[in-house]
Design a protein around this motif. Structure first.
Motif, mmCIF file in Angstrom:
data_model
loop_
_atom_site.group_PDB
_atom_site.id
_atom_site.type_symbol
_atom_site.label_atom_id
_atom_site.label_comp_id
_atom_site.label_asym_id
_atom_site.label_seq_id
_atom_site.Cartn_x
_atom_site.Cartn_y
_atom_site.Cartn_z
ATOM 1 N N CYS A 78 -0.828 55.377 17.803
ATOM 2 C CA CYS A 78 -2.205 56.326 17.929
ATOM 3 C C CYS A 78 -2.737 56.479 16.394
ATOM 4 O O CYS A 78 -3.840 56.776 16.486
ATOM 5 C CB CYS A 78 -1.323 57.769 18.197
ATOM 6 S SG CYS A 78 -0.676 57.949 19.740
ATOM 7 N N GLY A 79 -2.091 56.001 15.313
ATOM 8 C CA GLY A 79 -2.751 56.128 14.024
ATOM 9 C C GLY A 79 -3.673 55.140 13.986
ATOM 10 O O GLY A 79 -4.797 55.196 13.452
ATOM 11 N N TYR A 81 -5.325 53.423 16.466
ATOM 12 C CA TYR A 81 -6.248 53.903 17.404
ATOM 13 C C TYR A 81 -7.227 55.142 16.652
ATOM 14 O O TYR A 81 -8.423 54.908 16.703
ATOM 15 C CB TYR A 81 -6.046 54.705 18.933
ATOM 16 C CG TYR A 81 -7.197 54.974 19.587
ATOM 17 C CD1 TYR A 81 -7.878 53.902 20.156
ATOM 18 C CD2 TYR A 81 -7.799 56.257 19.599
ATOM 19 C CE1 TYR A 81 -9.035 54.298 21.010
ATOM 20 C CE2 TYR A 81 -8.690 56.522 20.526
ATOM 21 C CZ TYR A 81 -9.398 55.562 20.972
ATOM 22 O OH TYR A 81 -10.509 55.860 21.660
ATOM 23 N N SER A 82 -6.676 55.987 16.170
ATOM 24 C CA SER A 82 -7.548 56.939 15.315
ATOM 25 C C SER A 82 -8.122 56.467 14.346
ATOM 26 O O SER A 82 -9.348 57.021 14.041
ATOM 27 C CB SER A 82 -6.483 58.270 14.802
ATOM 28 O OG SER A 82 -6.062 58.688 15.952
ATOM 29 N N TYR A 83 -7.645 55.566 13.398
ATOM 30 C CA TYR A 83 -8.468 55.081 12.279
ATOM 31 C C TYR A 83 -9.696 54.330 12.666
ATOM 32 O O TYR A 83 -10.613 54.161 12.207
ATOM 33 C CB TYR A 83 -7.246 53.916 11.586
ATOM 34 C CG TYR A 83 -7.878 53.316 10.563
ATOM 35 C CD1 TYR A 83 -8.223 54.285 9.244
ATOM 36 C CD2 TYR A 83 -8.426 52.172 10.438
ATOM 37 C CE1 TYR A 83 -8.740 53.538 8.074
ATOM 38 C CE2 TYR A 83 -8.960 51.366 9.049
ATOM 39 C CZ TYR A 83 -9.337 52.255 8.293
ATOM 40 O OH TYR A 83 -9.643 51.670 7.106
ATOM 41 N N ALA A 85 -11.081 54.293 15.493
ATOM 42 C CA ALA A 85 -12.071 55.097 16.368
ATOM 43 C C ALA A 85 -12.922 55.676 15.305
ATOM 44 O O ALA A 85 -14.215 56.043 15.596
ATOM 45 C CB ALA A 85 -11.321 56.237 17.119
ATOM 46 N N ASN A 86 -12.217 56.442 14.288
ATOM 47 C CA ASN A 86 -13.087 57.284 13.268
ATOM 48 C C ASN A 86 -13.985 56.334 12.372
ATOM 49 O O ASN A 86 -15.189 56.615 11.902
ATOM 50 C CB ASN A 86 -12.301 58.096 12.206
ATOM 51 C CG ASN A 86 -11.524 59.264 13.017
ATOM 52 O OD1 ASN A 86 -11.852 59.613 14.231
ATOM 53 N ND2 ASN A 86 -10.488 59.702 12.792
ATOM 54 N N ASP A 90 -16.781 55.572 16.024
ATOM 55 C CA ASP A 90 -17.744 56.707 15.883
ATOM 56 C C ASP A 90 -19.199 56.498 15.709
ATOM 57 O O ASP A 90 -20.245 57.118 16.275
ATOM 58 C CB ASP A 90 -16.953 57.707 14.990
ATOM 59 C CG ASP A 90 -15.951 58.795 15.833
ATOM 60 O OD1 ASP A 90 -15.537 58.540 17.029
ATOM 61 O OD2 ASP A 90 -15.412 59.283 15.064
#
Length: 110
Positions: A78-79, A81-83, A85-86, A90
């Motif tokens: 999850c981390g 993916y978030s990294y 994605a951001n 984005d």
């Protein structure tokens, strides 16, 4: 929105790149999680003796750290993916959305 505009959006290179990168990332992380989880389930089903064997010579078995590591892996993915994605997806999404909005707001040349 008419079919012509929808087709222009779907054929837009930035939109295609955004969709491809998001899809590749999500499928890669999904496959990693599924392989680990299914591997653990297969280990439970076919090699219970290993999971019941002692980890440290005491009462802690191999099943406990392996099960906890699957939970930790899910948080790590999850981390990741978030990294990604951001920091990568984005800006790409913003560029693609600008072009999509431009296409959507185009006036018909009739």
């Amino acid at each position: 929105m008419d079919e012509k505009k929808v087709e222009q959006i779907l054929q837009n290179p930035k939109f295609k790149e955004m969709v491809a990168k998001k899809s590749r990332l999500s499928w890669t992380l999904t496959i990693i999680m599924l392989v680990v989880y299914v591997g653990f389930m297969l280990l439970v089903g076919y090699n219970k003796e290993f999971l019941m064997s002692s980890f440290s010579g005491g009462v802690t078995t191999w099943g406990i750290p392996l099960g906890l590591s699957i939970i930790v892996l899910s948080f790590l993915l999850c981390g990741v993916y978030s990294y990604i994605a951001n920091n990568t997806l984005d800006p790409l999404t913003q560029d693609a959305m600008k072009e999509v909005e431009a296409i959507a707001n185009q006036k018909e040349l009739n």
